[in-house]
Each structure stands twice: as structure tokens, then as C-alpha cells.
Design an enzyme around this catalytic site. Sequence first.
Site, PDB file in Angstrom:
ATOM      1  N   LEU A  68     -26.005 -55.071  90.016  1.00  0.00           N
ATOM      2  CA  LEU A  68     -27.083 -54.170  90.380  1.00  0.00           C
ATOM      3  C   LEU A  68     -26.578 -53.379  91.581  1.00  0.00           C
ATOM      4  O   LEU A  68     -26.297 -53.952  92.629  1.00  0.00           O
ATOM      5  CB  LEU A  68     -28.338 -54.964  90.739  1.00  0.00           C
ATOM      6  CG  LEU A  68     -29.534 -54.220  91.330  1.00  0.00           C
ATOM      7  CD1 LEU A  68     -30.026 -53.143  90.388  1.00  0.00           C
ATOM      8  CD2 LEU A  68     -30.650 -55.197  91.652  1.00  0.00           C
ATOM      9  N   SER A  69     -26.417 -52.069  91.426  1.00  0.00           N
ATOM     10  CA  SER A  69     -25.832 -51.248  92.488  1.00  0.00           C
ATOM     11  C   SER A  69     -26.657 -51.329  93.767  1.00  0.00           C
ATOM     12  O   SER A  69     -27.872 -51.545  93.737  1.00  0.00           O
ATOM     13  CB  SER A  69     -25.743 -49.781  92.043  1.00  0.00           C
ATOM     14  OG  SER A  69     -24.843 -49.637  90.981  1.00  0.00           O
TER      15      SER A  69
END
Length: 218
Positions: A68-69
Site C-alpha cells: 500500500l503506497s
Amino acid sequence: MVPAIDGIGMTSRRTRMRLIQRLREAGIRDEQVLAALEEVPRHIFLDEALAHRAYEDTALPIGYGQTLSQPYIVARMTELLMAHKPERVLELGTGSGYQTAILARLCDMVFSVERIKALQDRARERLQLLKTRNVMLRLADGGMGWPERAPFDGIIVTAAPKVLPDELLAQLADGGVLVAPVGETQQMLVTVTREGDSFHTREIEPVRFVPLLGGVVR
């Protein structure tokens, strides 16, 4: 298990507002983008064991070698995309569904492609939990885009190809913009705008993403 939307202290409005303030200090200026990040509960896009870290400005694992950036990168890429006011957006790499949920609050329609079925299934569950109705999901090789739904006003790529596939550029509408990390050992976030048959690339900043891979994992 997907964490609940409300209830635990870390999901408080105050916690999210601290993250938004950090993003402002980092240079994010688009208030609509910041409002979307404030509204979307990032913790539900993580497994419960990591939910307490949801509002740190850091990338977090979601399984299958994917991440998840970090919120800054999500905000930066979204800001670059929304500068062109796209209505129909193609997202390559649904992942957890977090970027998808952000885009759904800013665009008329989001078409999102994921190659790993388990991730797509979890993303669908989370988007349904948020009552997101303007997203279409597809299980496919992201490098091929979604030609049946093209052209797109905007394309956002959440994994790094070595070079941008011609198939993606062909699906970009005239006047549209593509935002993507590009490269292998050294990656650069770029925007590509289309004017007729011409494509204009602008380098934004160095980044680090997982590689864009082909094939479908069921």
C-alpha cells in the site's frame, strides 16, 4: 479480516488530520485531493495487524509481494492526475483498493485492473464497505490496460514498468494524462500528456515502486 470503519482511537478524525497536515507540509496543494485522503479510512485497506500504522506516511505490505503506497505518493500521483480534471480514469494495479477509493471520490468513473485475484477480492469487499458505486474492477494483465473501455482521460499506474507499454499510451484520450513510475533499479515518476498523435513526458521526482508484472494470479 477487514478492520471496522469506526470505533478505535487510531481512526479518529484528529489522527487523519495530522496526516493531512503532514501532506500539506510536504507540498500537496490540491484541497480536493487532501479532502479525499481525509475522508477515506486508510486502516480498512490493511490487515488488522497493521491497521495501527495506517496513518503513518509510509508504505505498508498487503501480501503477495505488493504494498500500500505511502500517503504522500498517493496524494502526489492523484494531484498530478487531477490537474487535468479527468472524468474517466484507468487504474493499473488495484492492490488494496485504497487508491481506487480516492479516485472514486474525485472522478466520474474508475476502471481498475488487478492481476492477483485474492487482492482484487479484498479490494472489492472494502470498496463495497465504503458503498463505492462508480468503480469497475477487472482481473487481467495490467500492462495491457483495458482497451474495451478506452479511451481514458487519465491513466494511473501503481507499479513500475521498465518502459511505458505502447498499449497504454494508445488508450489515452487526446488531452489526457498518464501518471506512472518508470524504471527498474532507478525509477522516476513521470506524467505523459497526449496532444493528437504526440506524447509529452515530464519527469517529476524519483520514486520506488514494486515492478509491473504480467500474467494473472488466480
